[in-house]
Design a protein around this motif. Structure first.
Motif, PDB file in Angstrom:
ATOM      1  N   SER A  28      41.736  -3.072 103.030  1.00  0.00           N
ATOM      2  CA  SER A  28      40.812  -3.590 102.023  1.00  0.00           C
ATOM      3  C   SER A  28      39.820  -2.511 101.601  1.00  0.00           C
ATOM      4  CB  SER A  28      40.078  -4.809 102.583  1.00  0.00           C
ATOM      5  OG  SER A  28      39.149  -5.303 101.655  1.00  0.00           O
ATOM      6  N   ASN A  29      39.341  -1.751 102.573  1.00  0.00           N
ATOM      7  CA  ASN A  29      38.404  -0.675 102.279  1.00  0.00           C
ATOM      8  C   ASN A  29      39.066   0.401 101.414  1.00  0.00           C
ATOM      9  OD1 ASN A  29      35.707   0.350 102.732  1.00  0.00           O
ATOM     10  ND2 ASN A  29      36.689   1.982 103.892  1.00  0.00           N
ATOM     11  N   ALA A  30      40.309   0.741 101.720  1.00  0.00           N
ATOM     12  CA  ALA A  30      41.029   1.741 100.925  1.00  0.00           C
ATOM     13  C   ALA A  30      41.162   1.280  99.475  1.00  0.00           C
ATOM     14  CB  ALA A  30      42.403   2.023 101.527  1.00  0.00           C
ATOM     15  N   LEU A  31      41.437   0.005  99.279  1.00  0.00           N
ATOM     16  CA  LEU A  31      41.525  -0.531  97.913  1.00  0.00           C
ATOM     17  C   LEU A  31      40.173  -0.497  97.208  1.00  0.00           C
ATOM     18  CD1 LEU A  31      43.869  -3.612  98.460  1.00  0.00           C
ATOM     19  CD2 LEU A  31      44.379  -1.534  97.149  1.00  0.00           C
ATOM     20  N   ARG A  32      39.126  -0.891  97.890  1.00  0.00           N
ATOM     21  CA  ARG A  32      37.786  -0.902  97.306  1.00  0.00           C
ATOM     22  C   ARG A  32      37.357   0.516  96.921  1.00  0.00           C
ATOM     23  NH1 ARG A  32      33.850  -4.732  97.822  1.00  0.00           N
ATOM     24  NH2 ARG A  32      35.077  -5.681  99.482  1.00  0.00           N
ATOM     25  N   ILE A  37      36.054   5.578  93.577  1.00  0.00           N
ATOM     26  CA  ILE A  37      36.546   6.888  93.122  1.00  0.00           C
ATOM     27  C   ILE A  37      36.592   6.926  91.599  1.00  0.00           C
ATOM     28  CG2 ILE A  37      38.585   8.383  93.047  1.00  0.00           C
ATOM     29  CD1 ILE A  37      39.107   7.403  96.009  1.00  0.00           C
ATOM     30  N   ALA A  38      37.116   5.876  91.003  1.00  0.00           N
ATOM     31  CA  ALA A  38      37.194   5.813  89.539  1.00  0.00           C
ATOM     32  C   ALA A  38      35.804   5.848  88.912  1.00  0.00           C
ATOM     33  CB  ALA A  38      37.952   4.558  89.098  1.00  0.00           C
ATOM     34  N   ASP A  45      31.172  13.061  88.800  1.00  0.00           N
ATOM     35  CA  ASP A  45      30.503  13.422  90.059  1.00  0.00           C
ATOM     36  C   ASP A  45      31.568  13.825  91.073  1.00  0.00           C
ATOM     37  OD1 ASP A  45      29.092  13.540  92.469  1.00  0.00           O
ATOM     38  OD2 ASP A  45      27.756  11.889  91.890  1.00  0.00           O
ATOM     39  N   THR A  46      31.954  15.089  91.029  1.00  0.00           N
ATOM     40  CA  THR A  46      33.053  15.554  91.883  1.00  0.00           C
ATOM     41  C   THR A  46      32.711  15.471  93.367  1.00  0.00           C
ATOM     42  OG1 THR A  46      32.322  17.840  91.610  1.00  0.00           O
ATOM     43  CG2 THR A  46      34.061  17.070  90.133  1.00  0.00           C
ATOM     44  N   GLU A  47      31.452  15.667  93.701  1.00  0.00           N
ATOM     45  CA  GLU A  47      31.052  15.552  95.113  1.00  0.00           C
ATOM     46  C   GLU A  47      31.313  14.139  95.634  1.00  0.00           C
ATOM     47  OE1 GLU A  47      27.267  16.688  97.932  1.00  0.00           O
ATOM     48  OE2 GLU A  47      26.844  15.924  95.917  1.00  0.00           O
ATOM     49  N   PHE A  52      34.439   9.933  98.567  1.00  0.00           N
ATOM     50  CA  PHE A  52      35.167   8.661  98.619  1.00  0.00           C
ATOM     51  C   PHE A  52      36.649   8.876  98.929  1.00  0.00           C
ATOM     52  CE2 PHE A  52      31.716   6.727  95.764  1.00  0.00           C
ATOM     53  CZ  PHE A  52      31.082   6.129  96.841  1.00  0.00           C
ATOM     54  N   LYS A  53      37.231   9.960  98.456  1.00  0.00           N
ATOM     55  CA  LYS A  53      38.628  10.238  98.781  1.00  0.00           C
ATOM     56  C   LYS A  53      38.805  10.518 100.271  1.00  0.00           C
ATOM     57  CE  LYS A  53      40.450  11.715  94.336  1.00  0.00           C
ATOM     58  NZ  LYS A  53      41.147  12.769  93.587  1.00  0.00           N
TER      59      LYS A  53
END
Length: 76
Positions: A28-32, A37-38, A45-47, A52-53
């Motif tokens: 669920s966290n990976a989906l959120r 990220i988007a 904001d690349t940082e 988030f990645k």
């Protein structure tokens, strides 16, 4: 406060249920994080995108480890 439930009510022992819950929480966290990220990408904001990645990768890793452990315990 600890519960006395050990699977009598749910039919799933707490230790197995806890692994199942952990895997679901990681997935669920990976989906959120995909949404976060988007959002960061739209803000250029690349940082934050990289942060988030990395977090998403850790969540995926946790899910994979949890799935492997659960499979081992259920098949063992």
């Amino acid at each position: 406060m600890a519960s006395e439930e050990t699977g009598g009510v749910t039919g799933t022992p707490d230790k197995d249920y806890n692994i199942i819950w952990f895997v679901e929480a990681c997935l669920s966290n990976a989906l959120r994080l995909e949404t976060y990220i988007a959002d960061a990408e739209r803000a250029n904001d690349t940082e934050l995108v990289e942060f988030f990645k990395r977090a998403q990768g850790a969540s995926r890793k946790g899910a994979e480890e949890g799935k492997a452990l659960l499979a081992q315990r259920l098949n063992g």
